[in-house]
Write an enzyme that holds these catalytic residues in place. Sequence first.
Site, short mmCIF file in Angstrom:
data_model
loop_
_atom_site.label_atom_id
_atom_site.label_comp_id
_atom_site.label_asym_id
_atom_site.label_seq_id
_atom_site.Cartn_x
_atom_site.Cartn_y
_atom_site.Cartn_z
N HIS A 165 -1.05 1.96 -0.17
CA HIS A 165 -2.43 1.77 -0.07
C HIS A 165 -3.24 2.43 -1.52
O HIS A 165 -2.70 3.23 -2.06
CB HIS A 165 -3.05 2.45 1.06
N HIS A 189 3.33 5.64 2.10
CA HIS A 189 3.62 6.37 3.20
C HIS A 189 4.23 5.82 4.33
O HIS A 189 4.30 4.59 4.03
CB HIS A 189 2.30 7.28 3.57
N CYS A 206 3.94 -0.15 10.04
CA CYS A 206 3.44 1.22 9.35
C CYS A 206 4.61 2.24 9.52
O CYS A 206 4.55 3.20 8.96
CB CYS A 206 2.13 1.55 9.93
N HIS A 265 5.40 1.75 2.93
CA HIS A 265 4.33 0.82 2.40
C HIS A 265 3.26 1.62 1.50
O HIS A 265 3.08 2.74 1.63
CB HIS A 265 3.68 0.02 3.25
N GLU A 318 -8.07 3.32 3.75
CA GLU A 318 -6.57 2.73 3.51
C GLU A 318 -6.67 1.49 2.81
O GLU A 318 -6.07 0.85 2.23
CB GLU A 318 -5.50 3.03 4.61
N HIS A 350 -0.22 8.42 -6.84
CA HIS A 350 1.32 7.80 -7.13
C HIS A 350 2.19 8.88 -6.66
O HIS A 350 3.39 8.98 -7.28
CB HIS A 350 1.29 7.52 -8.49
N1 LIG Z 1 -6.16 4.97 13.56
C1 LIG Z 1 -5.17 4.65 12.69
N2 LIG Z 1 -4.67 3.29 12.84
C2 LIG Z 1 -3.68 3.19 11.93
C3 LIG Z 1 -3.54 4.00 10.71
C4 LIG Z 1 -3.90 4.97 10.61
O1 LIG Z 1 -3.87 5.94 9.61
N3 LIG Z 1 -5.14 5.34 11.70
N4 LIG Z 1 -2.58 3.34 9.66
C5 LIG Z 1 -1.96 2.10 9.74
C6 LIG Z 1 -1.47 1.67 8.37
O2 LIG Z 1 -0.89 2.68 7.86
C7 LIG Z 1 -2.34 0.78 7.65
O3 LIG Z 1 -3.41 1.30 7.42
C8 LIG Z 1 -2.35 -0.50 8.10
O4 LIG Z 1 -3.40 -0.54 8.76
P1 LIG Z 1 -4.07 -1.87 9.62
O5 LIG Z 1 -5.55 -2.08 9.44
O6 LIG Z 1 -3.49 -2.23 10.97
O7 LIG Z 1 -3.24 -2.94 8.60
P2 LIG Z 1 -3.57 -4.36 7.97
O8 LIG Z 1 -4.31 -4.28 6.82
O9 LIG Z 1 -2.25 -5.12 7.89
O10 LIG Z 1 -4.54 -5.03 9.14
P3 LIG Z 1 -5.25 -6.62 9.27
O11 LIG Z 1 -6.31 -6.60 10.37
O12 LIG Z 1 -3.73 -7.32 9.47
O13 LIG Z 1 -5.81 -6.86 7.65
C9 LIG Z 1 -2.15 1.57 10.93
N5 LIG Z 1 -2.93 1.91 12.06
ZN ZN Z 2 -0.36 2.63 5.59
#
Ligand SMILES: Nc1nc2c(c(=O)[nH]1)N=C([C@H](O)[C@H](O)COP(=O)(O)OP(=O)(O)OP(=O)(O)O)CN2
Ligand code: ZN
Length: 120
Positions: free
Chosen positions: A32, A15, A26, A30, A110, A72
């Site tokens: 999940h 997505h 995001c 990318h 995710e 997928h």
């Molecule tokens: N409230 C929300 N915030 C975020 C969402 C969401 O769906 N709802 N989605 C994203 C991104 O799609 C993705 O999930 C990344 O999340 P995030 O936890 O920020 O990414 P990381 O795994 O890289 O985090 P680290 O803390 O560096 O491990 C973003 N926000």
């Molecule tokens: Zn994401």
Amino acid sequence: MTFRISKEFHFSASHSLAGLAAEHPCSRMHGHNYVVELELAADRDALSDVGFVRDYGDLAAFSRWLDQEVDHRHLNDVVDRNPSAENLSRWIYDKWHERYPELSSVRVSETPKTWAEYRP
Ligand SMILES: Nc1nc2c(c(=O)[nH]1)N=C([C@H](O)[C@H](O)COP(=O)(O)OP(=O)(O)OP(=O)(O)O)CN2
Ligand SMILES: [Zn+2]
């Protein structure tokens, strides 16, 4: 008192999220390995004669749909809203609460560290 049961399902998808700053990771495409948890509830006097809120096996229809329609795929092509975890949880609830009237919440993860929940 209320009984609550839940079952977990898995799918992988890509997505991108609209409306974020261009530099937000995001906003780029990318993927999940998603986890979806359906929770179903029944009053203590409303269990089936067997003692079930609902047979876990009845959720096979949801699992098939997830495999066929969501797994997928690029979620932006499948979901009728920006595919955040929050929006996915409500989208799934809206699609499935008529089939499973006991559905009380949908949770979407995710990453291993994050969960979003829709509980009407
Ligand atoms: N409230 C929300 N915030 C975020 C969402 C969401 O769906 N709802 N989605 C994203 C991104 O799609 C993705 O999930 C990344 O999340 P995030 O936890 O920020 O990414 P990381 O795994 O890289 O985090 P680290 O803390 O560096 O491990 C973003 N926000
Ligand atoms: Zn994401």
